[in-house]
Motif scaffolding. Structure first.
Motif, PDB file in Angstrom:
ATOM      1  N   ALA A 142      27.537  33.434   2.431  1.00  0.00           N
ATOM      2  CA  ALA A 142      26.587  33.191   3.519  1.00  0.00           C
ATOM      3  C   ALA A 142      25.687  32.001   3.197  1.00  0.00           C
ATOM      4  CB  ALA A 142      25.753  34.443   3.768  1.00  0.00           C
ATOM      5  N   LEU A 143      25.206  31.955   1.948  1.00  0.00           N
ATOM      6  CA  LEU A 143      24.397  30.803   1.544  1.00  0.00           C
ATOM      7  C   LEU A 143      25.219  29.517   1.639  1.00  0.00           C
ATOM      8  CD1 LEU A 143      22.574  32.316  -1.570  1.00  0.00           C
ATOM      9  CD2 LEU A 143      21.604  31.882   0.691  1.00  0.00           C
ATOM     10  N   ALA A 144      26.475  29.600   1.177  1.00  0.00           N
ATOM     11  CA  ALA A 144      27.351  28.424   1.274  1.00  0.00           C
ATOM     12  C   ALA A 144      27.620  28.062   2.724  1.00  0.00           C
ATOM     13  CB  ALA A 144      28.660  28.699   0.545  1.00  0.00           C
ATOM     14  N   GLY A 145      27.767  29.090   3.588  1.00  0.00           N
ATOM     15  CA  GLY A 145      28.003  28.805   5.005  1.00  0.00           C
ATOM     16  C   GLY A 145      26.828  28.106   5.654  1.00  0.00           C
ATOM     17  N   ALA A 146      25.599  28.544   5.289  1.00  0.00           N
ATOM     18  CA  ALA A 146      24.412  27.873   5.830  1.00  0.00           C
ATOM     19  C   ALA A 146      24.361  26.420   5.374  1.00  0.00           C
ATOM     20  CB  ALA A 146      23.154  28.614   5.388  1.00  0.00           C
ATOM     21  N   ALA A 147      24.678  26.185   4.094  1.00  0.00           N
ATOM     22  CA  ALA A 147      24.721  24.800   3.619  1.00  0.00           C
ATOM     23  C   ALA A 147      25.859  24.033   4.273  1.00  0.00           C
ATOM     24  CB  ALA A 147      24.881  24.781   2.093  1.00  0.00           C
ATOM     25  N   ALA A 148      26.974  24.742   4.547  1.00  0.00           N
ATOM     26  CA  ALA A 148      28.127  24.083   5.178  1.00  0.00           C
ATOM     27  C   ALA A 148      27.812  23.647   6.603  1.00  0.00           C
ATOM     28  CB  ALA A 148      29.337  25.015   5.174  1.00  0.00           C
ATOM     29  N   VAL A 149      26.935  24.384   7.304  1.00  0.00           N
ATOM     30  CA  VAL A 149      26.546  23.975   8.656  1.00  0.00           C
ATOM     31  C   VAL A 149      25.877  22.607   8.621  1.00  0.00           C
ATOM     32  CG1 VAL A 149      25.005  24.488  10.574  1.00  0.00           C
ATOM     33  CG2 VAL A 149      26.358  26.317   9.549  1.00  0.00           C
ATOM     34  N   ALA A 150      24.907  22.458   7.726  1.00  0.00           N
ATOM     35  CA  ALA A 150      24.237  21.159   7.601  1.00  0.00           C
ATOM     36  C   ALA A 150      25.216  20.077   7.160  1.00  0.00           C
ATOM     37  CB  ALA A 150      23.078  21.272   6.610  1.00  0.00           C
ATOM     38  N   LEU A 151      26.097  20.423   6.231  1.00  0.00           N
ATOM     39  CA  LEU A 151      27.076  19.448   5.749  1.00  0.00           C
ATOM     40  C   LEU A 151      28.036  19.044   6.859  1.00  0.00           C
ATOM     41  CD1 LEU A 151      28.268  17.901   3.328  1.00  0.00           C
ATOM     42  CD2 LEU A 151      29.731  19.887   2.914  1.00  0.00           C
ATOM     43  N   ALA A 152      28.481  20.020   7.671  1.00  0.00           N
ATOM     44  CA  ALA A 152      29.416  19.712   8.751  1.00  0.00           C
ATOM     45  C   ALA A 152      28.765  18.815   9.800  1.00  0.00           C
ATOM     46  CB  ALA A 152      29.912  21.005   9.396  1.00  0.00           C
ATOM     47  N   LEU A 153      27.487  19.075  10.118  1.00  0.00           N
ATOM     48  CA  LEU A 153      26.791  18.245  11.095  1.00  0.00           C
ATOM     49  C   LEU A 153      26.695  16.802  10.618  1.00  0.00           C
ATOM     50  CD1 LEU A 153      23.907  20.682  12.112  1.00  0.00           C
ATOM     51  CD2 LEU A 153      25.826  19.957  13.542  1.00  0.00           C
ATOM     52  N   LEU A 175      31.556  26.076  -2.563  1.00  0.00           N
ATOM     53  CA  LEU A 175      32.014  26.661  -1.300  1.00  0.00           C
ATOM     54  C   LEU A 175      31.544  25.853  -0.099  1.00  0.00           C
ATOM     55  CD1 LEU A 175      31.543  30.491  -1.933  1.00  0.00           C
ATOM     56  CD2 LEU A 175      33.662  29.170  -1.940  1.00  0.00           C
ATOM     57  N   ALA A 176      30.318  25.330  -0.147  1.00  0.00           N
ATOM     58  CA  ALA A 176      29.811  24.534   0.976  1.00  0.00           C
ATOM     59  C   ALA A 176      30.658  23.294   1.185  1.00  0.00           C
ATOM     60  CB  ALA A 176      28.353  24.155   0.731  1.00  0.00           C
ATOM     61  N   LEU A 177      31.078  22.662   0.103  1.00  0.00           N
ATOM     62  CA  LEU A 177      31.939  21.487   0.234  1.00  0.00           C
ATOM     63  C   LEU A 177      33.267  21.864   0.884  1.00  0.00           C
ATOM     64  CD1 LEU A 177      31.334  19.704  -3.199  1.00  0.00           C
ATOM     65  CD2 LEU A 177      30.608  18.916  -0.939  1.00  0.00           C
ATOM     66  N   GLY A 178      33.852  22.967   0.434  1.00  0.00           N
ATOM     67  CA  GLY A 178      35.129  23.377   1.011  1.00  0.00           C
ATOM     68  C   GLY A 178      35.016  23.799   2.461  1.00  0.00           C
ATOM     69  N   ILE A 179      34.018  24.642   2.761  1.00  0.00           N
ATOM     70  CA  ILE A 179      33.863  25.136   4.138  1.00  0.00           C
ATOM     71  C   ILE A 179      33.378  24.014   5.057  1.00  0.00           C
ATOM     72  CG2 ILE A 179      32.646  26.783   5.604  1.00  0.00           C
ATOM     73  CD1 ILE A 179      32.488  28.642   3.162  1.00  0.00           C
ATOM     74  N   GLY A 180      32.398  23.224   4.592  1.00  0.00           N
ATOM     75  CA  GLY A 180      31.877  22.134   5.426  1.00  0.00           C
ATOM     76  C   GLY A 180      32.914  21.082   5.728  1.00  0.00           C
ATOM     77  N   ALA A 181      33.750  20.732   4.726  1.00  0.00           N
ATOM     78  CA  ALA A 181      34.804  19.745   4.973  1.00  0.00           C
ATOM     79  C   ALA A 181      35.800  20.252   6.005  1.00  0.00           C
ATOM     80  CB  ALA A 181      35.515  19.408   3.668  1.00  0.00           C
ATOM     81  N   ASN A 182      36.148  21.533   5.927  1.00  0.00           N
ATOM     82  CA  ASN A 182      37.066  22.101   6.919  1.00  0.00           C
ATOM     83  C   ASN A 182      36.462  22.071   8.314  1.00  0.00           C
ATOM     84  OD1 ASN A 182      39.737  23.744   6.033  1.00  0.00           O
ATOM     85  ND2 ASN A 182      38.334  23.549   4.312  1.00  0.00           N
ATOM     86  N   GLY A 229      29.935  13.262  11.679  1.00  0.00           N
ATOM     87  CA  GLY A 229      29.614  11.915  12.133  1.00  0.00           C
ATOM     88  C   GLY A 229      29.942  10.859  11.095  1.00  0.00           C
ATOM     89  N   PHE A 230      29.744  11.206   9.821  1.00  0.00           N
ATOM     90  CA  PHE A 230      30.021  10.250   8.754  1.00  0.00           C
ATOM     91  C   PHE A 230      31.498   9.914   8.665  1.00  0.00           C
ATOM     92  CE2 PHE A 230      31.204   9.606   4.269  1.00  0.00           C
ATOM     93  CZ  PHE A 230      30.534   8.412   4.051  1.00  0.00           C
ATOM     94  N   LEU A 231      32.367  10.895   8.945  1.00  0.00           N
ATOM     95  CA  LEU A 231      33.803  10.654   8.847  1.00  0.00           C
ATOM     96  C   LEU A 231      34.237   9.520   9.762  1.00  0.00           C
ATOM     97  CD1 LEU A 231      35.263  14.277   8.722  1.00  0.00           C
ATOM     98  CD2 LEU A 231      34.718  12.748   6.837  1.00  0.00           C
ATOM     99  N   VAL A 232      33.731   9.526  10.995  1.00  0.00           N
ATOM    100  CA  VAL A 232      34.125   8.495  11.944  1.00  0.00           C
ATOM    101  C   VAL A 232      33.464   7.164  11.596  1.00  0.00           C
ATOM    102  CG1 VAL A 232      34.154   7.860  14.374  1.00  0.00           C
ATOM    103  CG2 VAL A 232      34.495  10.230  13.716  1.00  0.00           C
ATOM    104  N   ARG A 233      32.175   7.201  11.184  1.00  0.00           N
ATOM    105  CA  ARG A 233      31.521   5.956  10.779  1.00  0.00           C
ATOM    106  C   ARG A 233      32.221   5.339   9.578  1.00  0.00           C
ATOM    107  NH1 ARG A 233      26.950   9.149  11.516  1.00  0.00           N
ATOM    108  NH2 ARG A 233      26.627   9.299   9.269  1.00  0.00           N
ATOM    109  N   LEU A 234      32.722   6.194   8.694  1.00  0.00           N
ATOM    110  CA  LEU A 234      33.408   5.723   7.491  1.00  0.00           C
ATOM    111  C   LEU A 234      34.620   4.882   7.853  1.00  0.00           C
ATOM    112  CD1 LEU A 234      33.428   6.064   4.338  1.00  0.00           C
ATOM    113  CD2 LEU A 234      35.067   7.910   4.713  1.00  0.00           C
ATOM    114  N   ALA A 235      35.326   5.289   8.908  1.00  0.00           N
ATOM    115  CA  ALA A 235      36.545   4.586   9.300  1.00  0.00           C
ATOM    116  C   ALA A 235      36.285   3.521  10.347  1.00  0.00           C
ATOM    117  CB  ALA A 235      37.572   5.582   9.827  1.00  0.00           C
ATOM    118  N   GLY A 236      35.024   3.345  10.763  1.00  0.00           N
ATOM    119  CA  GLY A 236      34.716   2.257  11.688  1.00  0.00           C
ATOM    120  C   GLY A 236      34.681   2.680  13.133  1.00  0.00           C
ATOM    121  N   ALA A 237      34.002   3.782  13.458  1.00  0.00           N
ATOM    122  CA  ALA A 237      33.910   4.230  14.840  1.00  0.00           C
ATOM    123  C   ALA A 237      33.284   3.157  15.705  1.00  0.00           C
ATOM    124  CB  ALA A 237      33.071   5.511  14.916  1.00  0.00           C
TER     125      ALA A 237
END
Length: 889
Positions: A419-430, A92-99, A434-442
Motif C-alpha cells: 500500500a505504501l509502495a502503491g501510494a508512492a507509485a501513484v505519484a511516480l506514475a503521474l 515496489l513503487a518503481l515496478g508498479i509505477g512504471a507499469n 508525462g516524462f516518458l513522452v517528453r523523453l522521446a520528444g513529444a
C-alpha cells in the motif's frame, strides 16, 4: 450471537475474555471430577490463551478489531526497520509505477475509444488495390454519393481532411498556431455529439464554394487562445488572411477521429479553395489550383459511416463498391478500380495503433518483467528479514498464537508495504507518464499523450494488492517450515535451518534471468537507435534546410511563368550569406509527401496490372544539393530544356526492379500505351530513403522541372553553418522572390529525420531505463538472499574458521555459491533472449540482430560482475566474524 451483542463485546472486550475464562474453569472442574490432572486437561484442550484467541477470531467485529491490531503491529515493525522499509517501498513503487505509466500510454493508443456515443457503430471507409495498398482517402463527390445512398438505411456518412497547422492573424504573422480540419456538413451530426456552445457545421454551410466562412473551435483552443469567453459565439479568427466567424465550441476531449493528428478548429469543406488547405491527397490527373470539392480526381477526405443497425455495413458495402468502381472508370478508364474498405472505428483512425501498437505492447511486457524482478527482489529481502525474526516468531507461537493468525499478521505487513509502495507509485506514475513522452520528444515526434483514466488506477490498485498478498504469504510459508523449539534456543538474529535456502536461490536465479533479458534488450535497442542514426539514407541531411511553399489560391501559372518564378526563388536563396546551394522539388525529403504512378514499358505495353513507382519533379541542382550520388549516366544539365525530349533519372531500386541484368541507360517508359516511350532514362542515382528511414528505398524516378508544368514548391538549401539560423533570411528571400508566396513551414532536414525516429527513441530510452532498474534490483536481490544465506550459515562459518579456514576462504565460499547461481540465471536469461527474438526483431531496423554476440556478452558480463560485488558485502561480513563469539551462540 447477534450483531448488537458483538458490538457490545467490541465496546467491552473484557466481557468475552471473562466468559471464556469461566467456561475454561467449568471444563477444568468437570475433568478434575473425572480424575484427570490439570496437565492432561491442558494437553486435551490446548493453552487457554490460544482458545481465547481463536474465539476472538470467530467474532466478526472482533476480527475487524484484530485486523486493526495487525495493522498497528505491522506499522510498528516497519518503523523499527526504516532502511528495509524504504528499500522495499522504493523497489515496489518503481515496478508498479512504471507499469502504470506504460499502461497509460497503452490505454491512450490501444484501449481508449472515441469520446462519442456508441463508438462501436463507427466504421472507417477507404480504398485499396491497384498496387497502392490501403488508403483512407476518398473524393468529395464520392462521399456525397455514398451519404445519399446511406440515408435509406439510416446511415450517416461524414468526412474530414487531414489536420494541418496554420498561423493565425493577418498574413499569418500571429504567434498562435491552430490545426485546421475541413469537414463535410454531416461530419458532426453523424458523430452524435453536442457542442459545448453554439452549433455545429451543417449541410447549409457546404452548399457553395467559399460561401460560408464559419468555424467551430476546439475546447482547448477556446480555453487557451480565447480565454474561455462565454460570448465567443459570433467572434472571428483570422486564418490565412480570411476572417472566419465562430459558430460553435466542441466539447472537452474531442479533437477529431485521428488521435495522431488532432484538430483545433474545423471549417466547412467548401472553404478549401479559399483557405488553400486540405492536407494529404491522392490525385489522378487532378488540378490542385482549382477547388478540390468539385473534382473526383482528387481523393483527400477520410470518411466514416455510423451504422446503427447490424447488417447495414454488409448491405451497403456492395453498393458503395459499385459507386467507387464507377468513379474510377470516369477518372482513369484504363486503371484497375480500387475496392472499398471498411474497418472498425471505435478508437478512431488506426494508423497510430499500427505504428506504435507493437512497441507499446513490448514495453508493457518489459514493465511487467521489471515488476516481477521487483517482487522477487523484495521477496528475498523479506526472507532475509524473516530468518532474523525466527526467534520472535517462535516466541509468539509458543505463547499461543495460531499459525493462521501469524500468517495474517505477515500478510498484513506485506499488504501495508504494498500500500505504501502503491501510494508512492501513484505519484511516480503521474510524473513518469508525462516524462516518458517528453523523453522521446513529444510534440515533435510522439503523436499521443498518456491517458491516466480509471483503467490505469484499477490496474495500479490491483497490482499493489496482489503483490502485497504474495509478499506476505512467502515469509508466512517460510515461517511455517521453521523449527520453533530450535529457534527458541538460538540467540536473537541467529537462525536454525542449516545452509540450504532453495527458495532464495531460485529467486536469485529468476531475478538474474529476467534482468539479463531486460539488460540485453536495452543494449539491442540502444544499438538499433545508434544504427538508425547512422543508416545510409542515400542523402546528407546535415546542414540542409527545407521550406514548404504555397501559391495563392487559384494561381495557375503557364510554363514560362513557372520557370521564371523558379529562377527567382533559386537566385534569391543562393544569394543568402551562408547558403552554398539551393534546389526545388515537388516532394523533396518530406515523408508526408509523395507521388505514385502506374507505368508501362515498350516490351509489355498491355500489362494485366501496371507496376507503380514513386516520382518527383526537381530542378537541375537537386541531387547535388541534397547529397544524392550519381552512380550511372548523367544528371540533368542545361541541354535538357522544355523543348527537348523528356528525360528522367531513376534510382537503383527502379533499375533493379525493371532492368535486372540489363543496362537501364537509354531505356524508355511511359504512363500508358499512348505515352509508352515518353521518358528516356539518362542516369541512375543511389537509393534514398526519403519517406521513411526504417524502410528500404522504393523504385523512383525524377523529372526535370523545366519539362513539367507548375512550380515545385519545396525549397531546400544547403548551409555552411547551422541551418536553423538561416530560417529567417530564407523566409525574407522567398518574400523578395514573390510576395504572394506563403511559407507553410521551414524545418532543418536532420530535425525531420529525427522526428521519424521518435518511435525508436521511445523504445530505446524506456528499455534502457528498465534495464538499469532491473540491474539495480537484481543486485539488491542478490545482496538480500546472500545475507539470508550467510545468516543461516553463521555457525558453519564460525566452525570452519575455528578449524583453520581463512577469511579469504569464507569469502570465496560465499562468492562461489553466488557465481553458480548467477551462471545458471545467465544461461536461462540467454535462452529467454533467443526465445523472445522473433517478437523483438521486427522492431530492429538498424542492422542489429537479437542474437548479437557483442550485446549478449556485455549483458552477461554486467549481470555477473555487479551482483558479485553486491554479494561480497555479506560475504565479507561473514569472513570478519569472530569464531569464538559465533560458536558461543
Amino acid at each position: 450471537m447477534g450483531l448488537w451483542q458483538r458490538l457490545g463485546r467490541t465496546v467491552r472486550p473484557g466481557k468475552l475474555d471473562q466468559d471464556i475464562a469461566e467456561e475454561m474453569q467449568h471444563h477444568l472442574a468437570m475433568r478434575a471430577g473425572e480424575g484427570k490432572s490439570a496437565r492432561e486437561v491442558r494437553l486435551r484442550f490446548g493453552p487457554p490463551e490460544r482458545i481465547g484467541a481463536e474465539a476472538h477470531e470467530r467474532d466478526v467485529v472482533t476480527w475487524l478489531e484484530s485486523c486493526l491490531q495487525d495493522l498497528r503491529h505491522a506499522g510498528r515493525m516497519l518503523r523499527r526497520s526504516p532502511g528495509f522499509t524504504a528499500v522495499v517501498v522504493i523497489s515496489l513503487a518503481l515496478g508498479i509505477g512504471a507499469n502504470a505509466a506504460i499502461f497509460s500510454l497503452v490505454n491512450a493508443v490501444l484501449l481508449k475509444t472515441l469520446p462519442v456515443p456508441e463508438p462501436q457503430q463507427i466504421v472507417l471507409l477507404g480504398q485499396k488495390g491497384n498496387g497502392m495498398g490501403s488508403m483512407p482517402l476518398l473524393s468529395y463527390p464520392l462521399v456525397q454519393e455514398m451519404a445519399a445512398s446511406g440515408r435509406a438505411e439510416g446511415v450517416e456518412v461524414g468526412a474530414a481532411s487531414g489536420a494541418n497547422d496554420y498561423r493565425l492573424g493577418p498574413n499569418e504573422t500571429g504567434p498562435a498556431v491552430a490545426s485546421l480540419q475541413l469537414v463535410t456538413g454531416g461530419y458532426f451530426s453523424g458523430l452524435e455529439i453536442k457542442p459545448a456552445l453554439g452549433r455545429w457545421i451543417n449541410d447549409s454551410d457546404t452548399r457553395a464554394v467559399g460561401a460560408s466562412p464559419v468555424v467551430v473551435v476546439g475546447y482547448g483552443f477556446w480555453q487557451k487562445q480565447l480565454g474561455g469567453a462565454v460570448d465567443v459565439i459570433g467572434r472571428t479568427i483570422e486564418l490565412r488572411s480570411v476572417k472566419l466567424t465562430i459558430v460553435g465550441v466542441a466539447p472537452r476531449g474531442f479533437t477529431g477521429l485521428n488521435p495522431a493528428n488532432p484538430a483545433d478548429v474545423w471549417a466547412p469543406v467548401t472553404m478549401q479553395a479559399v483557405l488553400h488547405a486540405g492536407g494529404s491527397r491522392m490525385s489522378v490527373n487532378g488540378d490542385d489550383s482549382k477547388p478540390w470539392t468539385s473534382q473526383e480526381q482528387i481523393a483527400w477526405l477520410a470518411a466514416y459511416a455510423r451504422m446503427p443497425r447490424p447488417g447495414s455495413a454488409a448491405r451497403l458495402q456492395g453498393e458503395w463498391n459499385g459507386l467507387l468502381a464507377q468513379s474510377w472508370k470516369r477518372i482513369a478508364p484504363d486503371a484497375t478500380p480500387m475496392t472499398l474498405t471498411m474497418s472498425h472505428g471505435a478508437s478512431g483512425d488506426g494508423q497510430l495503433r499500427l505504428e506504435y501498437g507493437g512497441p507499446l505492447r513490448m514495453l508493457m511486457a518489459l514493465a511487467a518483467l521489471m515488476l516481477l524482478i521487483a517482487i522477487a527482489n523484495v521477496a528475498t529481502l523479506l526472507l532475509a528479514r524473516t530468518v532474523r525474526r525466527r526467534r520472535e516468531i517462535a516466541v509468539r507461537l509458543a505463547v499461543g498464537i495460531s499459525s493462521g493468525r501469524l500468517a495474517r499478521q505477515l500478510v498484513t505487513e506485506g499488504v501495508l508495504l504494498a500500500a505504501l509502495a502503491g501510494a508512492a507509485a501513484v505519484a511516480l506514475a503521474l510524473w513518469l507518464s508525462g516524462f516518458l513522452v517528453r523523453l522521446a520528444g513529444a510534440g515533435d515526434g510522439v503523436p499521443f499523450q498518456p491517458d491516466l483514466d480509471w483503467r490505469v488506477w484499477v490496474l495500479l490498485a490491483g497490482v499493489a494488492l496482489v503483490t502485497g498478498v504474495v509478499l506476505g504469504l512467502l515469509p508466512a510459508w517460510q515461517a511455517k517450515r521453521g523449527r520453533p523449539a530450535e529457534d527458541l534456543k538460538s540467540e536473537a538474529g541467529q537462525a536454525s535451518g542449516g545452509k540450504h535456502v532453495p527458495l532464495g536461490r531460485w529467486l536469485v536465479i529468476a531475478q538474474v534471468a529476467l534482468s539479463l533479458l531486460l539488460v540485453a534488450g536495452a543494449g539491442l535497442f540502444a544499438r538499433n537507435l545508434a544504427g538508425m542514426f547512422h543508416v545510409n539514407l542515400g542523402f546528407q541531411p546535415d546542414h540542409l534546410l527545407s521550406a514548404e511553399l504555397l501559391l495563392p489560391p487559384g494561381t495557375d501559372l503557364p510554363l514560362a511563368a513557372s520557370l521564371a518564378l523558379e529562377q527567382r526563388l533559386l537566385r534569391q536563396a543562393r544569394a543568402i550569406p551562408g547558403v552554398t546551394t539551393a534546389a526545388l522539388s515537388d516532394n523533396g525529403l518530406d515523408a508526408n509527401s509523395n507521388s505514385n504512378s502506374g507505368i508501362v514499358f515498350p516490351d509489355d505495353p498491355n500489362p494485366k496490372e501496371k507496376p507503380r513507382a514513386e516520382e518527383d519533379t526537381v530542378t537541375r541542382s537537386f541531387f547535388g544539393t541534397v547529397g544524392m550520388n550519381l552512380v550511372r549516366g548523367r544528371g540533368f544539365d542545361p541541354t535538357d530544356t522544355a523543348h527537348s525530349p523528356a528525360v528522367v533519372v531513376v534510382n537503383q531500386a527502379f533499375a533493379r526492379a525493371h532492368y535486372a541484368g540489363r543496362d537501364p541507360m537509354g531505356q524508355t517508359f511511359g504512363y500508358d500505351r499512348d505515352s509508352i516511350g515518353k521518358f528516356r532514362i539518362i542516369g541512375v542515382v543511389a537509393d534514398a530513403r526519403v519517406n521513411d528511414p526504417h524502410k528500404p528505398a522504393v523504385p523512383m524516378f525524377y523529372h526535370l522541372a523545366d519539362q513539367v508544368a507548375g512550380v515545385p514548391l519545396r525549397l531546400v538549401v544547403r548551409t555552411a553553418g547551422s541551418p536553423s539560423a538561416m530560417a529567417a533570411p530564407l523566409r525574407a528571400a522567398i518574400a523578395t522572390a514573390d510576395p504572394g508566396l506563403r511559407v507553410f513551414s521551414i524545418v532543418p532536414v536532420r530535425e525531420r529525420v529525427s522526428r521519424l525516429l521518435s518511435r525508436d527513441k521511445l523504445v530505446a530510452q524506456l528499455s534502457g531505463g528498465f534495464g538499469l532498474l532491473a540491474l539495480l534490483l537484481a543486485c539488491l536481490g542478490v545482496y538480500g538472499v546472500m545475507a539470508y544465506a550467510v545468516a543461516a550459515r553463521t555457525s558453519e562459518f564460525g566452525l570452519r574458521m575455528a578449524l583453520g579456514a581463512t577469511r579469504g576462504g569464507v569469502l570465496g565460499l560465499v562468492l562461489g555459491e553466488t557465481a553458480r547461481l548467477l551462471a545458471i540465471g545467465a544461461v536461462i536469461g540467454v535462452g529467454l533472449v533467443l526465445l523472445c527474438g522473433r517478437w523483438v526483431q521486427p522492431l530492429l531496423h538498424g542492422g542489429v540482430a537479437t542474437a548479437d554476440p557483442v550485446t549478449l556478452a556485455a549483458a552477461i558480463a554486467v549481470m555477473i560482475v555487479l551482483p558479485l560485488l553486491a554479494a561480497a558485502i555479506p560475504g565479507w561480513r561473514a569472513a570478519r566474524a569472530d569464531p569464538a563469539q559465533v560458536l558461543r551462540r
